[in-house]
Design an enzyme around this catalytic site. Structure first.
Site, PDB file in Angstrom:
ATOM      1  CD  GLN A  61      -3.011  -0.846   2.182  1.00 43.29           C
ATOM      2  OE1 GLN A  61      -2.743  -1.707   3.430  1.00 43.29           O
ATOM      3  NE2 GLN A  61      -4.108  -0.178   2.065  1.00 43.29           N
ATOM      4  CG  HIS A 146      -8.405  -5.398   4.579  1.00 41.22           C
ATOM      5  ND1 HIS A 146      -9.559  -4.865   4.020  1.00 41.22           N
ATOM      6  CD2 HIS A 146      -7.558  -4.476   4.221  1.00 41.22           C
ATOM      7  CE1 HIS A 146      -9.193  -3.755   3.336  1.00 41.22           C
ATOM      8  NE2 HIS A 146      -7.976  -3.382   3.477  1.00 41.22           N
ATOM      9  CD  GLU A 147      -4.132  -4.651   6.369  1.00 43.85           C
ATOM     10  OE1 GLU A 147      -3.466  -4.233   5.295  1.00 43.85           O
ATOM     11  OE2 GLU A 147      -5.021  -3.743   6.627  1.00 43.85           O
ATOM     12  CG  HIS A 150      -3.920  -5.019   1.116  1.00 44.50           C
ATOM     13  ND1 HIS A 150      -4.327  -4.163  -0.036  1.00 44.50           N
ATOM     14  CD2 HIS A 150      -4.773  -4.336   2.084  1.00 44.50           C
ATOM     15  CE1 HIS A 150      -5.173  -3.413   0.198  1.00 44.50           C
ATOM     16  NE2 HIS A 150      -5.637  -3.223   1.575  1.00 44.50           N
TER      17      HIS A 150
END
Length: 179
Positions: A61, A146-147, A150
């Protein structure tokens, strides 16, 4: 005055990569060097996450396709979970599935009901290479999943279907930050 024991206090806020950036849509590479550069990256991730008022942040990110993420996230009982995981593996994601509101620092202002398991376990290493195991339920389990997405090159909108997906992607196209 900054205090080095506070996560992110010696970090720099890095620019956030936004939906559509290729680094967000490709799997990340394992970390191979547990050194000062990794420690600084983790500090920068904390600083960036806090500046953006997030609860988790993955290295891609901020443009670095490495398997590392940080978190400072409550669970459903409002217990704080603070840490980082290097080279994480999602070893359990089970229990009931819950559709709950989910957003992302790489899609600012976009939120949609997203299905996630209510329990998750991640194993990996800390910044020195020592093994870590992180277990979460509720909102914290959502954060862990969620992470992990990613690091595998996915964003939460990839999990959406039908009208939810259409609305979230339309909102992203119309967002002030859209390319």
């Amino acid at each position: 005055m900054r205090h080095s024991a506070i996560p992110g206090s010696s970090g720099l806020v890095r620019p956030m990569r936004l939906l559509g950036d290729p680094v967000l849509h490709a799997p990340c590479s394992p970390v191979t060097a547990f050194d000062g550069a990794l420690t600084q990256l983790i500090e920068d991730l904390y600083a960036t996450m806090y500046a953006a008022h997030g609860v988790g942040l993955a290295a891609n990110q901020v443009g670095l396709p490495l398997r590392v993420f940080v978190y400072d996230c409550p669970d459903d009982e409002d217990r704080r979970h603070l840490g980082h995981v290097v080279n994480p593996r999602l070893v359990e994601a089970d229990g009931v599935t819950v559709t709950g509101p989910e957003g992302c620092l790489s899609l600012p202002g976009i939120e949609a009901g997203t299905r996630r398991f209510d329990h998750a376990v991640v194993e990996g290493a800390d910044r020195t290479g020592e093994p870590v195991r992180v277990e979460g339920t509720g909102f914290f389990a959502r954060c862990l999943q969620h992470e992990m997405d990613h690091l595998d090159g996915r964003v939460f909108t990839d999990r959406l279907r039908g009208l939810r997906r259409h609305r979230a992607l339309r909102a992203a196209r119309r967002a002030p930050w859209a390319p």
